[in-house]
Scaffold this motif. Structure first.
Motif, PDB file in Angstrom:
ATOM      1  N   ASP A 159      -6.505  -2.022  -6.777  1.00 37.52           N
ATOM      2  CA  ASP A 159      -7.316  -0.860  -7.137  1.00 37.52           C
ATOM      3  C   ASP A 159      -8.276  -0.505  -6.003  1.00 37.52           C
ATOM      4  N   THR A 160      -7.731  -0.481  -4.805  1.00 37.15           N
ATOM      5  CA  THR A 160      -8.527  -0.295  -3.605  1.00 37.15           C
ATOM      6  C   THR A 160      -7.993   0.880  -2.797  1.00 37.15           C
ATOM      7  N   THR A 161      -8.900   1.752  -2.364  1.00 39.76           N
ATOM      8  CA  THR A 161      -8.534   2.909  -1.545  1.00 39.76           C
ATOM      9  C   THR A 161      -9.391   2.938  -0.292  1.00 39.76           C
ATOM     10  N   TYR A 162      -8.732   3.035   0.844  1.00 39.71           N
ATOM     11  CA  TYR A 162      -9.403   3.308   2.112  1.00 39.71           C
ATOM     12  C   TYR A 162      -9.060   4.741   2.504  1.00 39.71           C
ATOM     13  N   SER A 163     -10.064   5.514   2.878  1.00 38.66           N
ATOM     14  CA  SER A 163      -9.802   6.893   3.299  1.00 38.66           C
ATOM     15  C   SER A 163     -10.727   7.252   4.444  1.00 38.66           C
ATOM     16  N   GLY A 164     -10.246   8.132   5.307  1.00 42.00           N
ATOM     17  CA  GLY A 164     -11.067   8.537   6.436  1.00 42.00           C
ATOM     18  C   GLY A 164     -10.622   9.843   7.044  1.00 42.00           C
ATOM     19  N   VAL A 165     -11.588  10.601   7.530  1.00 45.33           N
ATOM     20  CA  VAL A 165     -11.345  11.790   8.341  1.00 45.33           C
ATOM     21  C   VAL A 165     -12.129  11.601   9.629  1.00 45.33           C
ATOM     22  N   VAL A 166     -11.438  11.618  10.745  1.00 45.66           N
ATOM     23  CA  VAL A 166     -12.086  11.352  12.023  1.00 45.66           C
ATOM     24  C   VAL A 166     -13.187  12.373  12.277  1.00 45.66           C
ATOM     25  N   GLY A 167     -14.368  11.882  12.610  1.00 43.47           N
ATOM     26  CA  GLY A 167     -15.519  12.737  12.865  1.00 43.47           C
ATOM     27  C   GLY A 167     -16.309  13.105  11.633  1.00 43.47           C
ATOM     28  N   THR A 203       0.818  -1.215   0.000  1.00 42.44           N
ATOM     29  CA  THR A 203       0.000   0.000   0.000  1.00 42.44           C
ATOM     30  C   THR A 203       0.851   1.265   0.000  1.00 42.44           C
ATOM     31  N   VAL A 204       0.205   2.356  -0.378  1.00 35.63           N
ATOM     32  CA  VAL A 204       0.709   3.716  -0.192  1.00 35.63           C
ATOM     33  C   VAL A 204      -0.035   4.287   1.005  1.00 35.63           C
ATOM     34  N   ASN A 205       0.691   4.796   1.997  1.00 38.32           N
ATOM     35  CA  ASN A 205       0.071   5.279   3.235  1.00 38.32           C
ATOM     36  C   ASN A 205       0.408   6.750   3.471  1.00 38.32           C
ATOM     37  N   ILE A 206      -0.616   7.578   3.627  1.00 41.10           N
ATOM     38  CA  ILE A 206      -0.424   8.994   3.937  1.00 41.10           C
ATOM     39  C   ILE A 206      -1.374   9.374   5.073  1.00 41.10           C
ATOM     40  N   ALA A 207      -0.826   9.929   6.152  1.00 42.56           N
ATOM     41  CA  ALA A 207      -1.645  10.313   7.303  1.00 42.56           C
ATOM     42  C   ALA A 207      -1.337  11.735   7.734  1.00 42.56           C
ATOM     43  N   LEU A 208      -2.344  12.387   8.270  1.00 42.60           N
ATOM     44  CA  LEU A 208      -2.178  13.685   8.916  1.00 42.60           C
ATOM     45  C   LEU A 208      -2.287  13.459  10.418  1.00 42.60           C
ATOM     46  N   ILE A 209      -1.244  13.879  11.145  1.00 45.00           N
ATOM     47  CA  ILE A 209      -1.213  13.722  12.599  1.00 45.00           C
ATOM     48  C   ILE A 209      -1.418  15.076  13.262  1.00 45.00           C
ATOM     49  N   GLU A 210      -2.303  15.108  14.255  1.00 41.86           N
ATOM     50  CA  GLU A 210      -2.524  16.317  15.047  1.00 41.86           C
ATOM     51  C   GLU A 210      -2.403  15.965  16.518  1.00 41.86           C
ATOM     52  N   ASN A 211      -1.451  16.600  17.196  1.00 40.00           N
ATOM     53  CA  ASN A 211      -1.260  16.390  18.631  1.00 40.00           C
ATOM     54  C   ASN A 211      -1.173  14.908  18.988  1.00 40.00           C
ATOM     55  N   GLY A 212      -0.429  14.176  18.186  1.00 37.79           N
ATOM     56  CA  GLY A 212      -0.173  12.770  18.477  1.00 37.79           C
ATOM     57  C   GLY A 212      -1.229  11.805  17.988  1.00 37.79           C
ATOM     58  N   GLU A 213      -2.298  12.320  17.370  1.00 42.22           N
ATOM     59  CA  GLU A 213      -3.378  11.445  16.919  1.00 42.22           C
ATOM     60  C   GLU A 213      -3.544  11.523  15.403  1.00 42.22           C
ATOM     61  N   PRO A 214      -3.776  10.386  14.727  1.00 47.97           N
ATOM     62  CA  PRO A 214      -4.049  10.405  13.289  1.00 47.97           C
ATOM     63  C   PRO A 214      -5.492  10.853  13.041  1.00 47.97           C
ATOM     64  N   VAL A 215      -5.663  11.917  12.281  1.00 48.26           N
ATOM     65  CA  VAL A 215      -7.007  12.478  12.071  1.00 48.26           C
ATOM     66  C   VAL A 215      -7.471  12.344  10.625  1.00 48.26           C
ATOM     67  N   LEU A 216      -6.542  12.056   9.724  1.00 44.33           N
ATOM     68  CA  LEU A 216      -6.872  11.882   8.308  1.00 44.33           C
ATOM     69  C   LEU A 216      -5.928  10.812   7.763  1.00 44.33           C
ATOM     70  N   GLY A 217      -6.487   9.892   6.996  1.00 40.42           N
ATOM     71  CA  GLY A 217      -5.637   8.847   6.448  1.00 40.42           C
ATOM     72  C   GLY A 217      -6.113   8.356   5.105  1.00 40.42           C
ATOM     73  N   VAL A 218      -5.158   8.034   4.239  1.00 39.32           N
ATOM     74  CA  VAL A 218      -5.440   7.415   2.945  1.00 39.32           C
ATOM     75  C   VAL A 218      -4.521   6.212   2.795  1.00 39.32           C
ATOM     76  N   VAL A 219      -5.114   5.076   2.499  1.00 39.47           N
ATOM     77  CA  VAL A 219      -4.375   3.837   2.247  1.00 39.47           C
ATOM     78  C   VAL A 219      -4.784   3.353   0.861  1.00 39.47           C
ATOM     79  N   TYR A 220      -3.820   3.258  -0.038  1.00 39.43           N
ATOM     80  CA  TYR A 220      -4.115   2.871  -1.424  1.00 39.43           C
ATOM     81  C   TYR A 220      -3.324   1.623  -1.781  1.00 39.43           C
ATOM     82  N   ALA A 221      -4.048   0.593  -2.233  1.00 40.05           N
ATOM     83  CA  ALA A 221      -3.430  -0.644  -2.695  1.00 40.05           C
ATOM     84  C   ALA A 221      -3.555  -0.685  -4.220  1.00 40.05           C
ATOM     85  N   PRO A 222      -2.491  -0.305  -4.952  1.00 39.62           N
ATOM     86  CA  PRO A 222      -2.619  -0.117  -6.399  1.00 39.62           C
ATOM     87  C   PRO A 222      -2.943  -1.388  -7.182  1.00 39.62           C
ATOM     88  N   VAL A 223      -2.378  -2.528  -6.801  1.00 34.49           N
ATOM     89  CA  VAL A 223      -2.678  -3.760  -7.534  1.00 34.49           C
ATOM     90  C   VAL A 223      -4.144  -4.135  -7.379  1.00 34.49           C
TER      91      VAL A 223
END
Length: 261
Positions: free
Chosen positions: A124-132, A102-122
């Motif tokens: 063709d799958t993307t998981y994404s989330g923004v907390v709240g 996978t390709v992993n990109i996260a935004l961390i705020e004050n020690g907590e992950p608040v935004l994340g994208v996980v992409y598995a290119p083979v």
């Protein structure tokens, strides 16, 4: 810019990195060894440069990537917000060509992950989330909301783990669960995503990982309503409640952890 809009741009960056990875995946490629003897390929480096350039174009926050992790603790400890990146998580899976990287990109705020994208290119799958706000799963143009599965009484426990034999420590944890257990095998950060998607109930990890290995998928799990806690093998599963946090110490190694819903 809202975090939802930011997540869309980060998803585009992850897809661009995935495209570069796939171009290398389709041919013979060189394999190098890092100082810790872990494998490194030209795909890791190509994805790293694409992601760093992409993030710098949309944000002025600092970036910590697996491929540029030599940032002094005295500097890093001051960060309240930053990007945490694994350009290619699952290099061993990439080398084996089993598609579970996978390709992993996260935004961390004050020690907590608040935004994340996980992409598995083979896949063709993307998981994404923004907390709240949202947690989504996209595959081949179809998108659905992520919802972890609550274990029902009498139901078999689906537990994410290694394809190889479970360690005695993991088995001791599983023995605490009432009823039968079923192993759900998967590579890279996709392990955490399976819990967010409701395809597994638990993912106990009693092995070494780094913060960039987990942050993006951790954000997706949190956005979907699940949790990632530090795991003390000497305590019952019901007492594992300390949230896994980031950039709290000089070492970038994670403690053992438990993903659950």
């Amino acid at each position: 810019m809202s975090k939802a809009q930011l997540a869309e741009q980060v998803t585009d960056i992850a897809h661009q990195a995935g495209k570069a990875i796939m171009a290398i995946y389709a041919k013979d490629f060189d394999i190098y060894s890092k100082d810790d003897k872990s494998p490194l390929t030209e795909a890791d480096l190509a994805a790293h440069h694409i992601i760093v350039d992409g993030l710098k174009a949309i944000s002025d926050l600092p970036i910590l990537s697996e491929e540029s992790a030599d940032i002094p603790w005295q500097e890093r400890r001051q960060w309240q917000q930053y990007w945490l990146v694994d350009p290619l998580d699952g290099t061993k899976e990439f080398i084996k060509k089993n598609g579970e990287f996978t390709v992993n990109i996260a935004l961390i705020e004050n020690g907590e992950p608040v935004l994340g994208v996980v992409y598995a290119p083979v896949l063709d799958t993307t998981y994404s989330g923004v907390v709240g706000e949202f947690a989504r799963f996209s595959q081949s143009g179809n998108t659905e909301e992520l919802k972890p599965a609550t274990h029902q009484s009498g139901e078999c426990w689906k537990v994410v783990g290694s394809r190889s034999h479970q360690s005695p420590e993991i088995q001791a944890l599983l023995d605490q669960l009432p009823g039968e257990t079923e192993l759900v095998a998967m590579g890279s950060s996709l392990k955490l995503c399976l819990v967010a998607q409701g395809k597994a109930h638990l993912y106990p990890r009693l092995g070494p990982t780094c913060e960039w290995d987990t942050a993006a998928a951790h954000a997706v799990v949190r956005a979907a309503g699940g949790s990632v806690c530090e795991l003390d093998a000497d305590k019952p599963l019901s007492e594992q409640r300390t949230p896994l946090r980031y950039n709290q110490k000089e070492s970038l190694l994670n403690p053992y952890f438990l993903v659950s819903c």
